[in-house]
Design a protein around this motif. Structure first.
Motif, PDB file in Angstrom:
ATOM      1  N   UNK A 114       3.771  -9.810   7.365  1.00  0.00           N
ATOM      2  CA  UNK A 114       4.935 -10.190   7.833  1.00  0.00           C
ATOM      3  C   UNK A 114       5.898  -9.521   6.838  1.00  0.00           C
ATOM      4  N   UNK A 115       7.105  -9.167   7.446  1.00  0.00           N
ATOM      5  CA  UNK A 115       8.457  -8.761   6.448  1.00  0.00           C
ATOM      6  C   UNK A 115       9.133  -9.998   5.908  1.00  0.00           C
ATOM      7  N   UNK A 116       9.168 -10.014   4.717  1.00  0.00           N
ATOM      8  CA  UNK A 116       9.956 -11.369   4.112  1.00  0.00           C
ATOM      9  C   UNK A 116      11.204 -11.421   4.681  1.00  0.00           C
ATOM     10  N   UNK A 117      11.989 -10.595   5.207  1.00  0.00           N
ATOM     11  CA  UNK A 117      13.325 -10.519   5.817  1.00  0.00           C
ATOM     12  C   UNK A 117      13.227 -11.597   6.697  1.00  0.00           C
TER      13      UNK A 117
ATOM     14  N   UNK B 129      -0.428   3.971  -1.300  1.00  0.00           N
ATOM     15  CA  UNK B 129      -0.011   2.818  -2.074  1.00  0.00           C
ATOM     16  C   UNK B 129       1.267   2.107  -1.993  1.00  0.00           C
ATOM     17  N   UNK B 130       2.206   2.926  -1.413  1.00  0.00           N
ATOM     18  CA  UNK B 130       3.466   2.333  -1.001  1.00  0.00           C
ATOM     19  C   UNK B 130       3.594   1.464   0.093  1.00  0.00           C
ATOM     20  N   UNK B 131       4.537   0.994   0.404  1.00  0.00           N
ATOM     21  CA  UNK B 131       4.776   0.048   1.360  1.00  0.00           C
ATOM     22  C   UNK B 131       6.069   0.377   2.297  1.00  0.00           C
ATOM     23  N   UNK B 132       6.020   0.143   3.669  1.00  0.00           N
ATOM     24  CA  UNK B 132       7.450   0.548   4.392  1.00  0.00           C
ATOM     25  C   UNK B 132       7.557  -0.978   5.042  1.00  0.00           C
ATOM     26  N   UNK B 133       8.772  -1.340   5.064  1.00  0.00           N
ATOM     27  CA  UNK B 133       9.083  -2.568   5.966  1.00  0.00           C
ATOM     28  C   UNK B 133       9.479  -1.968   7.402  1.00  0.00           C
ATOM     29  N   UNK B 134       8.994  -2.418   8.369  1.00  0.00           N
ATOM     30  CA  UNK B 134       9.200  -2.100   9.683  1.00  0.00           C
ATOM     31  C   UNK B 134       9.714  -3.102  10.687  1.00  0.00           C
TER      32      UNK B 134
END
Length: 192
Positions: A92-95, A31-36
């Motif tokens: 998509x990564x919000x960054x 359930x956790x997420x990773x920004x890649x």
């Protein structure tokens, strides 16, 4: 947990849906997420498995060529358990959008000032931004040497800048984002 760029891209292309890690205890939870580098990846499931249960099909689903290769790549202590971590591309990564935005440069200055004040090793934010801008694609260890710092704490600091949309990761090293370049240009302008 950090996913190598090739693995993260594999998750987004649909070629990779799992990774294997050897840890004393699980470091991620379902359930956790990773920004890649490829975008946001969700941890779908985490299960302890026997290393000899990894098949060649499992290896291909992890972006490897064989089960032997996966088992050889497992780091850690041999008696520690092995975990199969199932992954799914989220988006998509919000960054990414933030990196293109050149709004609120004064707000960025205030956030960098706070990071500098909170640091145990003194002001680092602007020097690090300039290093990244001047040496795109240079390995983190080499940039850290230029700054007279240890690699791992340096990388954590660059990640803080990345979270503000000021830098972005490359296959090797980093580069300054348009937002970071605009900030530095504003910093370098003489006060009028």
């Amino acid at each position: 947990m950090i996913l190598p760029v090739a693995v993260a891209r594999g998750v987004f292309s649909g070629d990779v849906d799992r990774v294997y890690r050897r840890w004393a205890r699980s470091r991620v939870r379902a359930g956790s997420t990773l920004r890649t580098a490829a975008g946001v990846v969700e941890i779908v499931a985490v299960e302890e498995i026997r290393p000899d249960a990894i098949s060649d099909d499992d290896a291909r689903a992890a972006g490897s060529t064989s089960a032997v290769e996966v088992r050889r790549s497992l780091r850690g202590v041999a008696i520690d358990p092995v975990f199969r971590i199932r992954l799914r591309a989220v988006g998509a990564d919000p960054r990414e959008r933030l990196r293109e935005s050149v709004d609120d440069l004064a707000g960025i200055a205030a956030r960098l000032d706070r990071l500098d004040r909170a640091s145990r090793h003194g002001a680092w934010t602007r020097e690090t931004l300039r290093l990244v801008a001047d040496h795109p694609g240079e390995r983190a260890a080499d940039l850290a040497d230029r700054a007279g710092r240890e690699r791992d704490p340096f990388k954590l600091d660059v990640r803080k800048l990345k979270n503000l949309g000021l830098t972005e990761s490359l296959e090797t090293g980093y580069r300054i984002s348009p937002r970071g370049a605009a900030f530095l240009a504003g910093e370098d302008e003489p006060a009028g």
